[in-house]
Design a protein around this motif. Structure first.
Motif, short mmCIF file in Angstrom:
data_model
loop_
_atom_site.label_atom_id
_atom_site.label_comp_id
_atom_site.label_asym_id
_atom_site.label_seq_id
_atom_site.Cartn_x
_atom_site.Cartn_y
_atom_site.Cartn_z
N VAL A 81 0.89 -1.16 0.00
CA VAL A 81 0.00 0.00 0.00
C VAL A 81 0.92 1.21 0.00
CG1 VAL A 81 -1.84 1.23 1.20
CG2 VAL A 81 -1.74 -1.28 1.30
N GLU A 83 2.83 4.95 -0.32
CA GLU A 83 2.59 6.32 0.12
C GLU A 83 1.89 7.08 -1.00
OE1 GLU A 83 5.15 9.99 2.13
OE2 GLU A 83 6.16 8.53 0.82
N ARG A 85 -1.15 6.52 -1.94
CA ARG A 85 -2.24 5.63 -2.38
C ARG A 85 -2.05 5.12 -3.81
NH1 ARG A 85 -5.20 10.48 0.20
NH2 ARG A 85 -4.85 9.94 2.38
N GLN A 86 -1.86 6.02 -4.80
CA GLN A 86 -1.55 5.63 -6.18
C GLN A 86 -2.58 4.66 -6.76
OE1 GLN A 86 2.61 4.63 -6.79
NE2 GLN A 86 3.26 5.98 -5.11
N ILE A 87 -3.84 4.91 -6.49
CA ILE A 87 -4.88 4.12 -7.13
C ILE A 87 -5.02 4.55 -8.59
CG2 ILE A 87 -6.10 3.76 -4.95
CD1 ILE A 87 -8.10 5.90 -5.94
N ASN A 96 -10.39 -1.30 -10.02
CA ASN A 96 -9.12 -1.19 -9.30
C ASN A 96 -8.81 -2.49 -8.56
OD1 ASN A 96 -7.41 1.50 -8.71
ND2 ASN A 96 -9.48 2.09 -9.36
N GLY A 132 -10.24 11.03 0.37
CA GLY A 132 -8.92 10.51 0.72
C GLY A 132 -9.00 9.23 1.52
N GLN A 135 -10.02 6.40 -0.74
CA GLN A 135 -8.90 5.99 -1.59
C GLN A 135 -7.91 5.12 -0.82
OE1 GLN A 135 -7.05 9.34 -3.49
NE2 GLN A 135 -8.85 9.85 -4.71
N GLN A 136 -7.69 5.45 0.45
CA GLN A 136 -6.79 4.62 1.25
C GLN A 136 -7.39 3.24 1.46
OE1 GLN A 136 -3.84 4.99 1.66
NE2 GLN A 136 -3.06 4.11 3.55
N ALA A 139 -6.77 1.41 -1.68
CA ALA A 139 -5.38 0.99 -1.81
C ALA A 139 -5.10 -0.25 -0.96
CB ALA A 139 -4.45 2.13 -1.41
N LEU A 153 2.45 -1.24 4.47
CA LEU A 153 1.73 0.02 4.31
C LEU A 153 2.67 1.18 4.61
CD1 LEU A 153 -0.35 -2.10 6.10
CD2 LEU A 153 -1.94 -0.36 5.24
N THR A 157 -1.99 6.14 7.50
CA THR A 157 -3.12 7.04 7.78
C THR A 157 -2.74 8.51 7.62
OG1 THR A 157 -2.65 7.08 10.17
CG2 THR A 157 -4.15 5.37 9.37
#
Length: 229
Positions: A81, A83, A85-87, A96, A132, A135-136, A139, A153, A157
């Protein structure tokens, strides 16, 4: 599960890591902590083959994979996972998740929907239409869909509202309870002490402290000297 010994890394001529030792056993939760710019993300990138180490060894289940390509690291059982998120912003939530699905294991779409009901409700939304926190969650779900034996990860958070942080930590607890090993970078000491078995603190690319949650909470020097808490 994961054994990192003597890991050294650099960006060009700028050395960042100076002999990092780190291990995560099967089913264990370990944190990697330290102030910004101390080498935490560089350690993760070196483990995952995103940055080739200058020295040291990265072994997964006893197999030396130092400097291996990211797809070999993923196939060996590590899920990331990252930093930020990079979805995939132009894919739906469901797309996804399907994009990274691999292997037969406990994590499929039904399991992700159960873990993150909010994602199920937004499964047709594009990635860039999520908050946000959502999205996390996505991810994390995307990494779980690879059915990893160890999930990593990076800044789990960061930038999230307190209620969303608490939800993410609760979900990590449920993932831990299902037997997955976790290596997590996060700045929230008290929450990490409740979640994790052990903690490793790095300063300027070197391990300066390691211990259990009881050790972490009982040693004021750790917060004062290396975590700025």
């Amino acid at each position: 599960m994961l054994e990192v010994t003597g890991l050294e890394a650099a960006y060009g001529e700028s050395r960042v890591l100076f002999g990092i030792d780190l291990h995560v056993a099967a089913g264990e939760v370990v944190t990697l902590m330290g102030r910004n710019g101390m080498g935490k993300t560089t350690t993760v990138h070196s483990i995952f083959g995103l940055l080739r180490p200058r020295a040291g060894r990265v072994a997964i289940n006893g197999v030396d994979l130092t400097g291996a390509s990211p797809h070999r690291i993923a196939r060996a059982g590590l899920g990331l996972v990252p930093e930020g998120r990079q979805i995939f912003p132009t894919l739906s939530v469901e797309e996804n998740l399907i994009a990274t699905a691999r292997g037969n294991g406990p994590w499929d779409l039904a399991a992700i929907w159960a873990l993150f009901p909010r994602l199920r409700d937004r499964r047709r939304n594009m990635g860039d239409q999520l908050s946000g926190g959502e999205q996390q969650m996505l991810a994390i779900g995307r990494a779980l869909m690879t059915n990893p034996s160890l999930m990593v990860l990076d800044e789990a958070t960061e930038g999230l509202a307190p209620l969303i942080r608490a939800e993410i930590w609760a979900c990590l607890g449920r993932i831990r309870d299902q037997g997955a090993a976790i290596l997590v970078i996060d700045k929230n000491v008290d929450a990490m002490a409740r979640l994790a078995d052990r903690h490793v603190v790095i300063e300027k690319g070197r391990v300066v402290w390691s211990g259990t949650s009881a050790d972490l909470l009982g040693d004021a020097r750790v917060k004062e000297n290396w975590l700025q808490v």
